[in-house]
Design an enzyme around this catalytic site. Structure first.
Site, PDB file in Angstrom:
ATOM      1  N   PHE A 155      -5.774   1.547  -1.998  1.00 23.97           N
ATOM      2  CA  PHE A 155      -6.941   2.166  -2.651  1.00 23.97           C
ATOM      3  C   PHE A 155      -7.051   3.658  -2.357  1.00 23.97           C
ATOM      4  O   PHE A 155      -7.659   4.403  -3.127  1.00 23.97           O
ATOM      5  CB  PHE A 155      -8.242   1.454  -2.218  1.00 23.97           C
ATOM      6  N   LYS A 179       1.237  -2.605  -9.672  1.00 21.27           N
ATOM      7  CA  LYS A 179      -0.045  -3.269  -9.378  1.00 21.27           C
ATOM      8  C   LYS A 179      -0.865  -2.355  -8.459  1.00 21.27           C
ATOM      9  O   LYS A 179      -0.646  -2.284  -7.262  1.00 21.27           O
ATOM     10  CB  LYS A 179       0.168  -4.632  -8.701  1.00 21.27           C
ATOM     11  N   GLU A 182      -7.038  -3.063  -6.566  1.00 22.04           N
ATOM     12  CA  GLU A 182      -8.098  -3.573  -7.451  1.00 22.04           C
ATOM     13  C   GLU A 182      -9.410  -2.811  -7.262  1.00 22.04           C
ATOM     14  O   GLU A 182     -10.337  -2.964  -8.051  1.00 22.04           O
ATOM     15  CB  GLU A 182      -8.307  -5.080  -7.208  1.00 22.04           C
ATOM     16  N   SER A 232      -2.118  -1.861   4.342  1.00 20.60           N
ATOM     17  CA  SER A 232      -2.391  -2.080   5.762  1.00 20.60           C
ATOM     18  C   SER A 232      -1.222  -2.818   6.427  1.00 20.60           C
ATOM     19  O   SER A 232      -0.448  -3.512   5.757  1.00 20.60           O
ATOM     20  CB  SER A 232      -3.682  -2.872   5.921  1.00 20.60           C
ATOM     21  N   CYS A 287      -3.941   7.747   5.335  1.00 20.69           N
ATOM     22  CA  CYS A 287      -3.000   7.161   6.290  1.00 20.69           C
ATOM     23  C   CYS A 287      -2.497   8.213   7.263  1.00 20.69           C
ATOM     24  O   CYS A 287      -1.945   7.887   8.304  1.00 20.69           O
ATOM     25  CB  CYS A 287      -1.828   6.543   5.551  1.00 20.69           C
ATOM     26  N   GLU A 386      -6.968   0.139  13.700  1.00 21.43           N
ATOM     27  CA  GLU A 386      -7.043   1.185  12.678  1.00 21.43           C
ATOM     28  C   GLU A 386      -8.419   1.071  12.025  1.00 21.43           C
ATOM     29  O   GLU A 386      -8.700   0.094  11.322  1.00 21.43           O
ATOM     30  CB  GLU A 386      -5.949   1.006  11.614  1.00 21.43           C
TER      31      GLU A 386
HETATM   32  P1  NAD Z   1      -4.494  -3.254   1.663  1.00 21.28           P
HETATM   33  O1  NAD Z   1      -3.376  -3.675   2.530  1.00 21.28           O
HETATM   34  O2  NAD Z   1      -5.776  -3.986   1.769  1.00 21.28           O
HETATM   35  O3  NAD Z   1      -4.076  -3.350   0.110  1.00 21.28           O
HETATM   36  C1  NAD Z   1      -2.916  -2.727  -0.379  1.00 21.28           C
HETATM   37  C2  NAD Z   1      -2.446  -3.460  -1.623  1.00 21.28           C
HETATM   38  O4  NAD Z   1      -2.139  -4.806  -1.279  1.00 21.28           O
HETATM   39  C3  NAD Z   1      -3.480  -3.527  -2.733  1.00 21.28           C
HETATM   40  O5  NAD Z   1      -2.837  -3.361  -3.968  1.00 21.28           O
HETATM   41  C4  NAD Z   1      -4.051  -4.927  -2.596  1.00 21.28           C
HETATM   42  O6  NAD Z   1      -4.488  -5.470  -3.814  1.00 21.28           O
HETATM   43  C5  NAD Z   1      -2.881  -5.723  -2.076  1.00 21.28           C
HETATM   44  N1  NAD Z   1      -3.293  -6.821  -1.204  1.00 21.28           N
HETATM   45  C6  NAD Z   1      -4.458  -6.932  -0.528  1.00 21.28           C
HETATM   46  N2  NAD Z   1      -4.458  -8.067   0.205  1.00 21.28           N
HETATM   47  C7  NAD Z   1      -3.272  -8.668  -0.010  1.00 21.28           C
HETATM   48  C8  NAD Z   1      -2.670  -9.868   0.491  1.00 21.28           C
HETATM   49  N3  NAD Z   1      -3.292 -10.642   1.359  1.00 21.28           N
HETATM   50  N4  NAD Z   1      -1.423 -10.178   0.053  1.00 21.28           N
HETATM   51  C9  NAD Z   1      -0.789  -9.371  -0.806  1.00 21.28           C
HETATM   52  N5  NAD Z   1      -1.306  -8.220  -1.299  1.00 21.28           N
HETATM   53  C10 NAD Z   1      -2.531  -7.873  -0.908  1.00 21.28           C
HETATM   54  O7  NAD Z   1      -4.697  -1.691   1.923  1.00 21.28           O
HETATM   55  P2  NAD Z   1      -5.848  -0.760   1.362  1.00 21.28           P
HETATM   56  O8  NAD Z   1      -7.111  -1.098   2.057  1.00 21.28           O
HETATM   57  O9  NAD Z   1      -5.818  -0.728  -0.115  1.00 21.28           O
HETATM   58  O10 NAD Z   1      -5.319   0.671   1.869  1.00 21.28           O
HETATM   59  C11 NAD Z   1      -5.577   1.166   3.144  1.00 21.28           C
HETATM   60  C12 NAD Z   1      -4.436   0.866   4.084  1.00 21.28           C
HETATM   61  O11 NAD Z   1      -3.228   1.417   3.585  1.00 21.28           O
HETATM   62  C13 NAD Z   1      -4.617   1.499   5.455  1.00 21.28           C
HETATM   63  O12 NAD Z   1      -4.169   0.601   6.418  1.00 21.28           O
HETATM   64  C14 NAD Z   1      -3.735   2.722   5.398  1.00 21.28           C
HETATM   65  O13 NAD Z   1      -3.293   3.206   6.644  1.00 21.28           O
HETATM   66  C15 NAD Z   1      -2.601   2.227   4.582  1.00 21.28           C
HETATM   67  N6  NAD Z   1      -1.875   3.302   3.956  1.00 21.28           N
HETATM   68  C16 NAD Z   1      -0.646   3.615   4.462  1.00 21.28           C
HETATM   69  C17 NAD Z   1       0.070   4.641   3.916  1.00 21.28           C
HETATM   70  C18 NAD Z   1       1.417   4.993   4.468  1.00 21.28           C
HETATM   71  O14 NAD Z   1       2.076   5.792   3.844  1.00 21.28           O
HETATM   72  N7  NAD Z   1       1.864   4.422   5.564  1.00 21.28           N
HETATM   73  C19 NAD Z   1      -0.442   5.369   2.829  1.00 21.28           C
HETATM   74  C20 NAD Z   1      -1.685   5.017   2.329  1.00 21.28           C
HETATM   75  C21 NAD Z   1      -2.392   3.981   2.899  1.00 21.28           C
END
Ligand code: NAD
Length: 500
Positions: A155, A179, A182, A232, A287, A386
């Site tokens: 997101f 994808k 959401e 995450s 991140c 985090e």
């Molecule tokens: P998230 O892990 O909740 O979601 C990421 C994606 O995975 C979304 O598209 C979501 O729909 C999908 N998703 C959610 N739950 C899932 C599941 N159980 N199984 C499969 N797919 C699932 O992350 P977020 O809250 O959208 O983003 C924030 C996180 O992303 C933070 O932890 C941040 O540090 C990390 N992040 C890392 C980087 C990097 O480059 N390392 C960059 C940006 C964000």
């Protein structure tokens, strides 16, 4: 282009250039600054995903045969479209993510860097060759696309991360299922329309929305050959495991806990400014946000005072307000989780110097103010987890070596920085630290587009960083061709293993 702020209420998938709605499962999209629902999003099931893969697979032969010059031209067109209409795109980001408009515009700039890099695809897709590798034998290596690939994005960067993944995948000749999160789906729909306007044939880039069920369908779909993920750590790890078990190429970037070391010889005003910018920018939802300041030696009291002093001037309000520094966090649940860490910090033995819950800010929406917690140690939740919000912890250590040990013991290893005036310390830090991206007097060391982006340890599962040159490796298969053109008179039977 159809997606504007006025028509995001009912969102759709975009498959083969067609807006497709599915109604069995949906999600709500909010404006975090008001807390109001602004859209309804269809979630794809296996049938919808299967349809998207049918379309992407059908588009693959034509797209991979498309000339490099034509592909490059699409990249140039895309850049023009985004640059000309960036204010419109930034407004869409702010409306769903909440980050301030300036920051949304900054994310567009960083996404464009990869479009610009990909415009040079004739160079990045070039193979190599060796004439006369053996007598009359030439060897060459060419790059070919992997096939249908999937990109799953978080997101917090609704434009930048999709542009980092999708643009390279397309430039390399793949077709894509994207994808997006959401929580922030509209920017990606805007981008997909921009790609079409730039000349990308329908079916090359397909957007499907959804949650875990949709992602699981992606991971189990045999026709998808590679998965790029950012999100995450627990989900990154599970995606890496499942996609790899299904034989896919996978890169899964995870969460972070970024430390900024301040040495006793640092310019403390510059360090305090950097801590504020990198700790609270985008409400700490980057991140590469700094979440831990490591104060070395006897400067801690002074540094904490300087950071605390600056916090009261941070303007927390709707991201569209002129002069806004920080907007809301993404959801009500996220606000509650972040404030839970702040509430629990004192009981764990830390000192809450500034409590963000008391900040001057709107009472509607999902706002929480900047928090500063001192005397934090490993083992406290505020350090170990985090938080992904505007909470800056200060860990006090006596020496440089203790600072390095602290960081190297952390499971996350995305980014880190050192603030110092001493070149020797900076050089040692670069050598000693076990983290993927390092800043020397730079608090958020996101590499420019001609380098690649990625952390170590639990911040990245897989061995390839994202965008830039490494991404062209991820999205291509190398094929090595060995050839000779003998005269008929030179033909002979040789049963031994071919040498030279
Ligand atoms: P998230 O892990 O909740 O979601 C990421 C994606 O995975 C979304 O598209 C979501 O729909 C999908 N998703 C959610 N739950 C899932 C599941 N159980 N199984 C499969 N797919 C699932 O992350 P977020 O809250 O959208 O983003 C924030 C996180 O992303 C933070 O932890 C941040 O540090 C990390 N992040 C890392 C980087 C990097 O480059 N390392 C960059 C940006 C964000």
């Amino acid at each position: 282009m159809t997606s504007t702020l006025n028509d995001i209420e009912t969102l759709h998938h975009l498959i083969g250039g067609e807006a497709i709605s599915t109604a069995n499962r949906t999600g709500a999209v909010y404006n975090p600054a008001t807390g109001e629902q602004t859209g309804t999003l269809p979630f794809a099931d296996t049938t919808t995903l299967g349809h998207a893969v049918d379309i992407a697979a059908a588009a693959l032969p034509g797209w991979r045969a498309t000339g490099m010059a034509k592909r490059a031209n699409i990249m140039f067109n895309l850049r023009q479209i985004i640059v000309a209409r960036r204010a419109e795109l930034a407004a869409i980001v702010t409306a769903e993510h909440g980050k301030v408009l300036d920051d949304a515009d900054g994310e567009i700039t960083r996404g464009l860097e990869n479009v610009e890099f990909c415009a040079g695809l004739v160079h990045h897709m070039k193979g190599e060759s060796l004439e006369q590798a053996s007598t009359g034998v030439d060897v060459s290596q060419i790059r070919q696309p992997v096939g249908v690939v999937a990109c799953v994005t978080p997101f917090n960067f609704p434009v930048m991360v999709p542009l980092w993944m999708v643009t390279t995948a397309i430039a390399a000749g793949n077709t894509v299922i994207l994808k997006p999160s959401e929580k922030v789906p509209s920017a990606v729909l805007w981008l997909a329309e921009a790609f079409r306007e730039a000349g990308l044939p329908d079916g090359v880039l397909n957007v499907v929305h959804g949650d875990k069920e949709t992602v699981d369908a992606i991971l189990d779909e045999p026709r998808i050959k590679a998965v790029s993920f950012v999100g995450s750590t627990p989900i990154a790890k599970s995606i890496y495991t499942r996609a790899a078990a299904n034989g896919k190429r996978v890169q899964a970037l995870g969460g972070a806990k970024n430390h900024m070391v301040v040495m006793p010889d640092a310019d403390l005003d510059a360090a305090a400014d950097a801590a504020i910018s990198a700790g609270y920018g985008a409400a700490g939802e980057r991140c590469m946000a700094v979440s831990v300041v490591v104060a070395v030696g006897d400067i801690a009291d002074d540094l904490v005072a300087r950071i605390g002093q600056r916090i009261k001037d941070v303007k927390v309000c709707d991201g569209t307000t002129p002069g806004a520094d920080m907007g809301p966090v993404i959801t009500a649940a996220s606000k509650q989780r972040i404030e839970g860490f702040v509430a629990g910090a004192a009981a764990e033995g830390a000192t809450v110097v500034v409590d963000g819950r008391d900040h001057d800010m709107p009472t509607t929406g999902f706002f929480t103010g900047p928090t500063l917690v001192d005397n934090v140690k490993p083992g406290m939740a505020v350090y170990d987890e985090e938080i992904f919000g505007p909470v800056l912890s200060v860990v006090r250590v006596d020496t440089y070596d203790e600072a390095v040990e602290l960081i190297n013991n952390c499971r996350y290893a995305n980014g880190t920085a050192v603030f110092t005036r001493d070149g020797r310390t900076a050089r040692s830090f670069k050598f000693d630290i076990e983290v993927g991206m390092v800043g020397i007097n730079v608090p958020i060391p996101v590499p420019i587009g001609s380098f690649s982006f990625g952390g170590w340890k639990d911040s990245l599962f897989g061995d390839t960083h994202m965008y830039g040159p490494e991404s062209f490796n991820f999205y291509t298969r190398r094929k090595v061709v060995t050839e000779r053109w003998p005269l008929p008179s030179e033909s002979q039977i040789t049963m031994g293993f071919p040498t030279n």
